[in-house]
Write a protein that holds these residues in place. Structure first.
Motif, PDB file in Angstrom:
ATOM      1  N   THR A   1      28.527  54.940 -58.963  1.00  0.00           N
ATOM      2  CA  THR A   1      28.564  55.071 -60.422  1.00  0.00           C
ATOM      3  C   THR A   1      29.216  53.864 -61.099  1.00  0.00           C
ATOM      4  O   THR A   1      28.740  53.383 -62.131  1.00  0.00           O
ATOM      5  CB  THR A   1      29.330  56.362 -60.811  1.00  0.00           C
ATOM      6  OG1 THR A   1      28.724  57.462 -60.140  1.00  0.00           O
ATOM      7  CG2 THR A   1      29.289  56.620 -62.309  1.00  0.00           C
TER       8      THR A   1
ATOM      9  N   SER B   1      24.155  57.047 -57.002  1.00  0.00           N
ATOM     10  CA  SER B   1      25.010  57.976 -57.735  1.00  0.00           C
ATOM     11  C   SER B   1      24.720  57.768 -59.218  1.00  0.00           C
ATOM     12  O   SER B   1      23.773  57.095 -59.579  1.00  0.00           O
ATOM     13  CB  SER B   1      26.481  57.676 -57.454  1.00  0.00           C
ATOM     14  OG  SER B   1      26.736  57.743 -56.080  1.00  0.00           O
TER      15      SER B   1
ATOM     16  N   ALA C   1      24.490  60.252 -61.704  1.00  0.00           N
ATOM     17  CA  ALA C   1      23.902  61.316 -62.525  1.00  0.00           C
ATOM     18  C   ALA C   1      24.921  61.839 -63.547  1.00  0.00           C
ATOM     19  O   ALA C   1      24.631  61.881 -64.755  1.00  0.00           O
ATOM     20  CB  ALA C   1      23.396  62.445 -61.635  1.00  0.00           C
ATOM     21  N   ILE C   2      26.104  62.194 -63.049  1.00  0.00           N
ATOM     22  CA  ILE C   2      27.104  62.767 -63.967  1.00  0.00           C
ATOM     23  C   ILE C   2      27.589  61.684 -64.931  1.00  0.00           C
ATOM     24  O   ILE C   2      27.650  61.888 -66.145  1.00  0.00           O
ATOM     25  CB  ILE C   2      28.276  63.391 -63.175  1.00  0.00           C
ATOM     26  CG1 ILE C   2      27.743  64.515 -62.273  1.00  0.00           C
ATOM     27  CG2 ILE C   2      29.361  63.922 -64.119  1.00  0.00           C
ATOM     28  CD1 ILE C   2      28.746  65.114 -61.309  1.00  0.00           C
ATOM     29  N   GLY C   3      27.887  60.492 -64.388  1.00  0.00           N
ATOM     30  CA  GLY C   3      28.382  59.390 -65.221  1.00  0.00           C
ATOM     31  C   GLY C   3      27.401  59.020 -66.337  1.00  0.00           C
ATOM     32  O   GLY C   3      27.805  58.837 -67.499  1.00  0.00           O
TER      33      GLY C   3
ATOM     34  N   GLY D   1      29.162  66.215 -51.127  1.00  0.00           N
ATOM     35  CA  GLY D   1      30.394  65.822 -51.810  1.00  0.00           C
ATOM     36  C   GLY D   1      30.454  64.390 -52.275  1.00  0.00           C
ATOM     37  O   GLY D   1      30.995  64.102 -53.324  1.00  0.00           O
TER      38      GLY D   1
HETATM   39  N1  GLU Z   1      26.105  62.732 -57.001  1.00  0.00           N
HETATM   40  C1  GLU Z   1      27.102  62.239 -57.906  1.00  0.00           C
HETATM   41  C2  GLU Z   1      26.431  61.681 -59.173  1.00  0.00           C
HETATM   42  O1  GLU Z   1      25.301  61.276 -59.131  1.00  0.00           O
HETATM   43  C3  GLU Z   1      27.915  61.117 -57.327  1.00  0.00           C
HETATM   44  C4  GLU Z   1      28.669  61.405 -56.065  1.00  0.00           C
HETATM   45  C5  GLU Z   1      29.435  60.158 -55.623  1.00  0.00           C
HETATM   46  O2  GLU Z   1      29.764  59.317 -56.480  1.00  0.00           O
HETATM   47  O3  GLU Z   1      29.695  59.975 -54.452  1.00  0.00           O
HETATM   48  O4  GLU Z   1      27.064  61.670 -60.221  1.00  0.00           O
END
Ligand code: GLU
Length: 268
Positions: free
Chosen positions: A14, A51, A53-55, A151
């Protein structure tokens, strides 16, 4: 000497994809897509574990910070994953390459039947000359559901590399490898160019295993390198800011920290 790299898994986190406000680092993402497209054009099979998705969801909705609540994080992942794929589809498309989204949970890997299906899907996508973009399925996998949550994407990238029998796992991050001491505390800390054995003292430097769940610190990267080496796959942890350096790495130059799995290369 050039490294065996016909099938490469690249993982990006991220912090390499987004600014602090959650907006996307388009220049970096475009540069990465260009290098990966070029490597793909040269005949290599590429899988990107991304990564963000949330960010990206946080940035898209203009939130001040990442929420703590699980349902909110899952909702943001649903928003952000869509935006992420839009950008990957655009940039890979600009370089005449096709991409596809693969979202996984721990169950998909642990259940032998589902694992075989996932493996077949990857093989088919790669044979169709597509660059799969992989993430954990954050909208269904949560910490509370024991056994369902991988995780962190460092571990996910090593699992994917093992699953598809990759030649190399490249973990792109915001430091240029592993150091012999914490570089933020010790100015004389030195980058470790090659690791052939993951020792107890290395784990201590990385912060101990399992202490960085979901945040992708050095501990999860070392864990990923360990999984990768045990599967006979070379791994490199390197800085994400100049993806062109992946070319140097594949030529066998001293980039980042190289985890030598033995047997498949000559870099020691
Ligand atoms: N799957 C999470 C995402 O895309 C990230 C997990 C990680 O940063 O390791 O936000």
């Amino acid at each position: 000497m050039a490294l065996l790299s016909d099938k490469i898994v690249v993982k990006v986190g991220t912090s390499s994809l987004t600014y602090k406000n959650g907006k996307m680092k388009l220049k970096n993402i475009e540069a990465l897509c260009k290098v990966l497209s070029d490597l793909h054009n040269s005949g290599k099979q590429i899988i990107l574990v991304s990564s963000g998705a949330i960010g990206v969801g946080v940035g898209k909705l203009g939130l001040k910070k990442r929420p703590d609540d699980n349902a909110q994080k899952q909702a943001l992942a649903a928003v952000g994953q869509c935006e992420l794929m839009f950008i990957y589809d655009k940039f890979f498309g600009d370089f005449n390459n096709l991409t596809a989204q693969v979202l996984l949970t721990a169950d998909d890997i642990q259940n032998p039947e589902r694992r075989t299906h996932v493996e077949n899907t990857f093989t088919t996508l790669l044979n169709m000359d597509i660059i799969p973009v992989v993430n954990e399925n954050d909208t269904v996998a949560v910490d509370e559901l024991e056994g369902q949550h991988i995780g962190d994407n460092d571990t996910l990238s090593a699992i994917v590399a093992s699953l598809i029998k990759a030649d190399m796992l490249i973990i792109l991050t915001d430091t240029d490898g592993m150091y012999d001491k914490d570089p933020s505390r010790y100015p004389d800390a030195k980058r470790i160019p090659v690791i052939t054995d993951i020792t107890h003292s290395l784990r201590t430097v990385a912060g101990g295993s399992g202490t960085n769940r979901g945040t992708g610190g050095m501990a999860t990267k070392l864990h990923a390198a360990d999984i990768s080496m045990k599967a006979g796959i070379n791994c490199c942890i390197m800085k994400s800011d100049r993806p062109e350096r992946i070319y140097d790495l594949l030529e066998g130059k001293d980039i980042g920290t190289f985890f030598n799995a033995g047997g498949k290369n000559d870099r020691t």
